[in-house]
Design an enzyme around this catalytic site. Structure first.
Site, short mmCIF file in Angstrom:
data_model
loop_
_atom_site.label_atom_id
_atom_site.label_comp_id
_atom_site.label_asym_id
_atom_site.label_seq_id
_atom_site.Cartn_x
_atom_site.Cartn_y
_atom_site.Cartn_z
N HIS A 1 0.64 -1.18 0.18
CA HIS A 1 -0.12 -0.31 0.03
C HIS A 1 0.23 1.30 -0.11
CE1 HIS A 1 1.12 0.96 4.03
NE2 HIS A 1 0.62 -0.62 5.00
N SER B 1 0.89 5.68 4.70
CA SER B 1 -0.11 5.80 5.19
C SER B 1 -0.37 7.01 5.84
CB SER B 1 -0.64 4.28 6.29
OG SER B 1 0.11 3.89 7.19
N THR C 1 1.14 -0.16 13.41
CA THR C 1 -0.22 -0.07 12.21
C THR C 1 -0.86 -1.50 12.93
OG1 THR C 1 0.30 1.67 10.88
CG2 THR C 1 -1.24 1.22 11.11
N ARG D 1 -5.68 0.76 4.09
CA ARG D 1 -5.29 1.55 3.14
C ARG D 1 -4.56 0.39 2.02
NH1 ARG D 1 -3.39 -0.58 8.76
NH2 ARG D 1 -1.46 -2.43 8.05
N GLU E 1 -1.81 -6.91 7.70
CA GLU E 1 -0.04 -6.88 8.18
C GLU E 1 -0.16 -6.96 9.40
OE1 GLU E 1 2.69 -6.33 7.72
OE2 GLU E 1 2.76 -3.63 7.30
N ARG F 1 10.45 -6.03 16.31
CA ARG F 1 10.85 -5.86 14.38
C ARG F 1 11.48 -6.78 13.63
NH1 ARG F 1 11.79 0.02 12.95
NH2 ARG F 1 10.04 -0.37 11.52
#
EC number: 5.4.2.11
Length: 229
Positions: free
Chosen positions: A9, A12, A21, A60, A87, A114
């Site tokens: 996408h 955002s 997100t 998104r 996601e 992450r």
């Protein structure tokens, strides 16, 4: 040769604000909309056509797909929406600013959350208002399928059933597939298609709004792949 095009996408609102997100349903920025339209224009000018599109249930990605379809004059294209393309769920980190989170927990810990393949972030509590079970779009899912936080390994395991049951059969039927989703759901497919190691996939970043073209053989093994920009 089979054709699969993957697009993350456009930018955002929370990309812009540097927030985790995940499954939060934030929209595109004006820049993100421009990126999506540009992706469609690149595909149209390069002569690409599609028979079916796949996307997540998050706006998104959906709106990015709309812009791509509009730019290509393909608003009629059949679209499959699946939560499996959402996601990665960032658990209790959802909505937090990444820099502020690093200041609180330390850069190393946030990097582990992450970028580790199989280490989950702190999970949401079941009664957290951010729990996806409170969202009507997931009402038909078994509660055991609704994540409270995911690592990339979880994301891969979530995406692959859709690949095996729907996307791969479409490709084998010679349908030209467009898939518009998210950084980690696309990385999950890249890992699977390119047979990448757990370590190697963690170094892969998928840019916003740039088509990634896969040309596959009859067994859906990559012949080549490249970004179209």
């Amino acid at each position: 040769m089979k054709q699969l095009v993957l697009i993350r996408h456009g930018e955002s609102a929370w990309n812009l604000e540097n927030r985790f997100t995940g499954w939060a349903d934030v929209d595109l920025t004006p820049k993100g909309a421009e990126q999506a339209l540009a992706a469609g224009e690149h595909l149209r000018k390069a002569g690409y056509e599609f028979d079916v599109a796949y996307t997540s249930v998050l706006r998104r990605a959906i709106r990015t797909l709309w812009h791509v379809q509009d730019a290509m004059d393909l608003m009629w294209l059949p679209v499959v929406h699946s939560w499996r393309l959402n996601e990665r769920h960032y658990g209790a980190l959802t909505g937090l600013n990444k820099a502020e989170t690093a200041a609180q927990y330390g850069d190393e810990q946030v990097h582990i959350w992450r970028r580790s393949y199989d280490i989950r972030p702190p999970l949401l509590e079941a009664d957290d208002e951010r729990n996806p079970k409170n969202d009507s779009r997931y009402a038909k899912l078994n509660e055991s399928d609704i994540p409270l936080g995911e690592c990339l390994k979880d994301n891969v395991e979530r995406v692959l059933p859709l690949w095996n049951e729907s996307i791969a059969p479409a490709l084998k039927a010679n349908k030209r597939v467009l898939l518009v989703a998210h950084g980690n759901s696309i990385r999950s497919l890249i890992k699977y298609l390119d047979q990448m190691s757990d370590e190697a996939i963690m170094e892969v970043n998928v840019p916003n709004g740039i088509p990634l073209v896969y040309e596959l053989d009859d067994n859906l093994k990559p012949i080549q792949h490249f970004y179209l920009d």
